[in-house]
Design an enzyme around this catalytic site. Structure first.
Site, PDB file in Angstrom:
ATOM      1  N   GLU A  79      33.165  -2.860   3.380  1.00 45.37           N
ATOM      2  CA  GLU A  79      31.789  -2.904   3.861  1.00 45.37           C
ATOM      3  C   GLU A  79      30.816  -2.470   2.760  1.00 45.37           C
ATOM      4  OE1 GLU A  79      30.337  -3.874   6.605  1.00 45.37           O
ATOM      5  OE2 GLU A  79      32.123  -4.471   7.700  1.00 45.37           O
ATOM      6  N   LYS A 113      30.123  14.911  -9.887  1.00 42.58           N
ATOM      7  CA  LYS A 113      29.752  16.319  -9.725  1.00 42.58           C
ATOM      8  C   LYS A 113      28.889  16.771 -10.901  1.00 42.58           C
ATOM      9  CE  LYS A 113      33.432  18.537  -6.995  1.00 42.58           C
ATOM     10  NZ  LYS A 113      32.529  19.094  -5.976  1.00 42.58           N
ATOM     11  N   LYS A 142      32.904  25.662  -8.735  1.00 36.57           N
ATOM     12  CA  LYS A 142      34.241  25.453  -8.169  1.00 36.57           C
ATOM     13  C   LYS A 142      35.298  26.130  -9.029  1.00 36.57           C
ATOM     14  CE  LYS A 142      36.897  21.926  -5.785  1.00 36.57           C
ATOM     15  NZ  LYS A 142      36.911  20.526  -5.293  1.00 36.57           N
ATOM     16  N   ARG A 160      33.656   6.561  -2.495  1.00 38.79           N
ATOM     17  CA  ARG A 160      33.977   6.407  -1.085  1.00 38.79           C
ATOM     18  C   ARG A 160      33.855   4.934  -0.717  1.00 38.79           C
ATOM     19  NH1 ARG A 160      30.144   9.701   1.993  1.00 38.79           N
ATOM     20  NH2 ARG A 160      31.395  11.396   1.120  1.00 38.79           N
ATOM     21  N   LYS A 220      42.697  16.485  10.098  1.00 31.16           N
ATOM     22  CA  LYS A 220      42.446  17.912   9.958  1.00 31.16           C
ATOM     23  C   LYS A 220      42.164  18.515  11.342  1.00 31.16           C
ATOM     24  CE  LYS A 220      40.679  17.932   5.205  1.00 31.16           C
ATOM     25  NZ  LYS A 220      39.557  18.352   4.327  1.00 31.16           N
ATOM     26  N   GLU A 230      38.783  10.564  -7.553  1.00 28.63           N
ATOM     27  CA  GLU A 230      39.146  10.682  -6.151  1.00 28.63           C
ATOM     28  C   GLU A 230      38.559   9.498  -5.386  1.00 28.63           C
ATOM     29  OE1 GLU A 230      39.087  14.131  -2.800  1.00 28.63           O
ATOM     30  OE2 GLU A 230      37.128  13.385  -3.425  1.00 28.63           O
ATOM     31  N   HIS A 265      29.062  17.107   8.271  1.00 30.39           N
ATOM     32  CA  HIS A 265      28.625  17.775   7.045  1.00 30.39           C
ATOM     33  C   HIS A 265      27.196  18.298   7.183  1.00 30.39           C
ATOM     34  CE1 HIS A 265      28.115  18.635   2.785  1.00 30.39           C
ATOM     35  NE2 HIS A 265      27.006  17.924   2.806  1.00 30.39           N
TER      36      HIS A 265
END
Length: 251
Positions: free
Chosen positions: A51, A58, A66, A90, A125, A152, A168
């Site tokens: 889609e 980052k 981090k 994503r 999760k 990722e 989120h």
């Protein structure tokens, strides 16, 4: 480190720039691969499983924060080893089956190496989060060397993405414990999104079957469209294809 402070600053800045640049280029490589897949499905297939996509890099500040949370030493090799989501992309698709189809297409490319996979669809999760997470190694060719960079990849349905985005926003910068009844309602909302995914996939499969049965005799094979240009296939070529099919049927 010796030398003038300005020169030291320039050296550090260039090292950081080169480090971030590698991840930027890795994202571009992966985005190009996905664009090619989208174009292929647009031209050759009636259905495109992808889609839309969204990529992010980052910031150096986020990476450092981090690293501090993980208690790692501050060096570029340590960042590459311990922070695997510096570059992320994503991929949003329509149906659950699309997720694994896209995964297989990416993993079948010889220059991509899958190093880790977390299937939060088969094993959600506790809060209800569902998505497929992949870590892939992407080759990046610089002017003086080749680097292998980790990216990722998150693949999820529209419903999964909708739930995760709102979850989120609800939690964003919220530092206190979330009341139990809200956790329960969020989990119920995730389960509802999953039920919707499954129902829509079932409807999609049934409608596709009906379309195939109805359009079996409606194909127009004399035209093709490439890059928004329509081309008429030569009659001699169509005759040749027809002759080959007759020979194949005769055998």
């Amino acid at each position: 480190m010796n030398g003038h402070p300005i020169e030291q600053f320039k050296l550090i800045r260039n090292e950081i720039t080169r480090f971030m640049m590698m991840y930027k280029f890795a994202l571009q490589e992966l985005e190009t691969k996905i664009d090619i897949l989208q174009e292929e499905f647009h031209l050759l297939h009636e259905y495109n499983p992808i889609e839309h996509t969204k990529s992010r890099l980052k910031s150096p500040e986020s990476i450092m924060n981090k690293m501090m949370r993980k208690g790692c030493d501050f060096s570029f090799p340590s960042m590459r080893e311990h922070i695997k989501d510096i570059a992320g992309i994503r991929i949003t698709c329509s149906f659950i089956s699309d997720i694994y189809r896209i995964r297989d297409m990416l993993c079948s490319q010889s220059d991509l190496t899958l190093t880790d996979e977390k299937d939060y669809i088969s094993h959600p999760k506790p809060n209800g989060y569902r998505s497929l997470h992949l870590l892939v190694q992407v080759p990046v060719f610089m002017s003086d060397r080749q680097e292998t960079v980790c990216v990722e990849v998150q693949i999820r349905t529209i419903a999964m993405d909708f739930w995760a985005s709102l979850e989120h926003k609800i939690y964003y910068k919220y530092k206190q414990a979330v009341p139990a009844h809200l956790l329960k309602e969020l989990k119920e909302a995730a389960d509802s999104a999953t039920a919707l995914d499954r129902k829509m996939e079932r409807l999609h499969k049934e409608i596709e079957q009906i379309k195939e049965e109805q359009s079996a005799d409606e194909w127009n094979l004399s035209d093709i469209i490439i890059n928004n240009q329509q081309f008429k296939l030569p009659a001699a070529l169509l005759d040749l294809i027809g002759d080959r099919n007759k020979v194949g049927a005769g055998e």
